[in-house]
Design a protein around this motif. Structure first.
Motif, PDB file in Angstrom:
ATOM      1  N   UNK A   1      14.001  -7.424  -5.330  1.00 43.37           N
ATOM      2  CA  UNK A   1      12.986  -6.369  -5.433  1.00 43.37           C
ATOM      3  C   UNK A   1      13.096  -5.400  -4.260  1.00 43.37           C
ATOM      4  N   UNK A   2      13.428  -5.906  -3.083  1.00 46.18           N
ATOM      5  CA  UNK A   2      13.674  -5.023  -1.934  1.00 46.18           C
ATOM      6  C   UNK A   2      14.856  -4.111  -2.222  1.00 46.18           C
TER       7      UNK A   2
ATOM      8  N   UNK B   1      11.158  -0.643 -10.964  1.00 46.56           N
ATOM      9  CA  UNK B   1      11.428  -1.214  -9.637  1.00 46.56           C
ATOM     10  C   UNK B   1      10.120  -1.619  -8.957  1.00 46.56           C
ATOM     11  N   UNK B   2       9.103  -0.792  -9.092  1.00 43.79           N
ATOM     12  CA  UNK B   2       7.796  -1.094  -8.492  1.00 43.79           C
ATOM     13  C   UNK B   2       7.183  -2.337  -9.141  1.00 43.79           C
ATOM     14  N   UNK B   3       7.234  -2.413 -10.469  1.00 48.55           N
ATOM     15  CA  UNK B   3       6.681  -3.582 -11.168  1.00 48.55           C
ATOM     16  C   UNK B   3       7.403  -4.850 -10.721  1.00 48.55           C
TER      17      UNK B   3
ATOM     18  N   UNK C   1       1.657   8.303  -7.019  1.00 50.67           N
ATOM     19  CA  UNK C   1       1.714   9.754  -6.885  1.00 50.67           C
ATOM     20  C   UNK C   1       2.847  10.323  -7.734  1.00 50.67           C
ATOM     21  N   UNK C   2       4.004   9.703  -7.647  1.00 51.11           N
ATOM     22  CA  UNK C   2       5.157  10.181  -8.431  1.00 51.11           C
ATOM     23  C   UNK C   2       4.917  10.011  -9.926  1.00 51.11           C
ATOM     24  N   UNK C   3       4.365   8.887 -10.341  1.00 52.47           N
ATOM     25  CA  UNK C   3       4.139   8.640 -11.757  1.00 52.47           C
ATOM     26  C   UNK C   3       3.084   9.584 -12.341  1.00 52.47           C
ATOM     27  N   UNK C   4       2.082   9.895 -11.559  1.00 55.75           N
ATOM     28  CA  UNK C   4       1.008  10.752 -12.056  1.00 55.75           C
ATOM     29  C   UNK C   4       1.427  12.214 -12.085  1.00 55.75           C
ATOM     30  N   UNK C   5       2.039  12.689 -11.006  1.00 59.97           N
ATOM     31  CA  UNK C   5       2.399  14.111 -10.917  1.00 59.97           C
ATOM     32  C   UNK C   5       3.765  14.433 -11.515  1.00 59.97           C
TER      33      UNK C   5
ATOM     34  N   UNK D   1       0.839  -1.201   0.000  1.00 52.85           N
ATOM     35  CA  UNK D   1       0.000   0.000   0.000  1.00 52.85           C
ATOM     36  C   UNK D   1       0.876   1.255   0.000  1.00 52.85           C
ATOM     37  N   UNK D   2       1.893   1.284   0.857  1.00 55.19           N
ATOM     38  CA  UNK D   2       2.768   2.454   0.946  1.00 55.19           C
ATOM     39  C   UNK D   2       3.514   2.685  -0.370  1.00 55.19           C
ATOM     40  N   UNK D   3       4.100   1.630  -0.923  1.00 52.85           N
ATOM     41  CA  UNK D   3       4.800   1.751  -2.206  1.00 52.85           C
ATOM     42  C   UNK D   3       3.842   2.230  -3.294  1.00 52.85           C
ATOM     43  N   UNK D   4       2.635   1.676  -3.312  1.00 51.45           N
ATOM     44  CA  UNK D   4       1.661   2.036  -4.347  1.00 51.45           C
ATOM     45  C   UNK D   4       1.302   3.511  -4.278  1.00 51.45           C
ATOM     46  N   UNK D   5       1.047   4.017  -3.082  1.00 52.42           N
ATOM     47  CA  UNK D   5       0.737   5.438  -2.929  1.00 52.42           C
ATOM     48  C   UNK D   5       1.903   6.285  -3.430  1.00 52.42           C
TER      49      UNK D   5
END
Length: 126
Positions: free
Chosen positions: A73-74, A108-110, A25-29, A17-21
């Motif tokens: 991934x970590x 990295x997120x993927x 947020x970074x990808x959109x803005x 959840x934290x990574x996703x937020x």
């Protein structure tokens, strides 16, 4: 499932959840904001905590396919967090994300989500 694995599993969901937020947020803005740095930092702390719980609670060796995916991934997310913090400290909060960092965060997120899903799949098909 023993208690440590249960806690590790729950904690890693909060890391997701934290990574996703942070990443969404970074990808959109396309900006490094306080929200991005706060949630990336929380994600790293939660991810490391979950990893420690899962290693200690597992009867398997830590050197498995899922272990390799999880550790790599970590590491990818740790590098992403360090790069984001470094850029924020040098350029300031609310600054545009460089294109290469923007892409690295996405990949990295993927990779992290794929490792997360393989852990769930291993438990499901066990």
């Amino acid at each position: 499932m023993n208690t440590l694995l249960t806690y590790g599993t729950r904690i890693v969901v909060f890391a997701l959840i934290a990574y996703s937020v942070a990443v969404f947020t970074e990808q959109r803005r396309k900006l490094i904001t306080n929200t991005v740095t706060t949630f990336m930092t929380a994600g790293i702390i939660l991810d490391i905590t979950a990893t420690v719980f899962m290693i200690t609670g597992s009867s398997n060796t830590p050197f498995t396919l899922h272990g390799f995916l999880g550790y790599s991934s970590l590491l990818g997310m740790l590098i992403d967090t360090i790069l984001i913090w470094r850029h924020r400290l040098y350029a300031g909060a609310g600054t545009a994300v460089p294109v290469r960092l923007h892409l690295y965060s996405r990949y990295a997120y993927i990779w992290w989500v794929l490792a997360f899903l393989t852990g769930g799949a291993l438990v499901l098909f066990k």
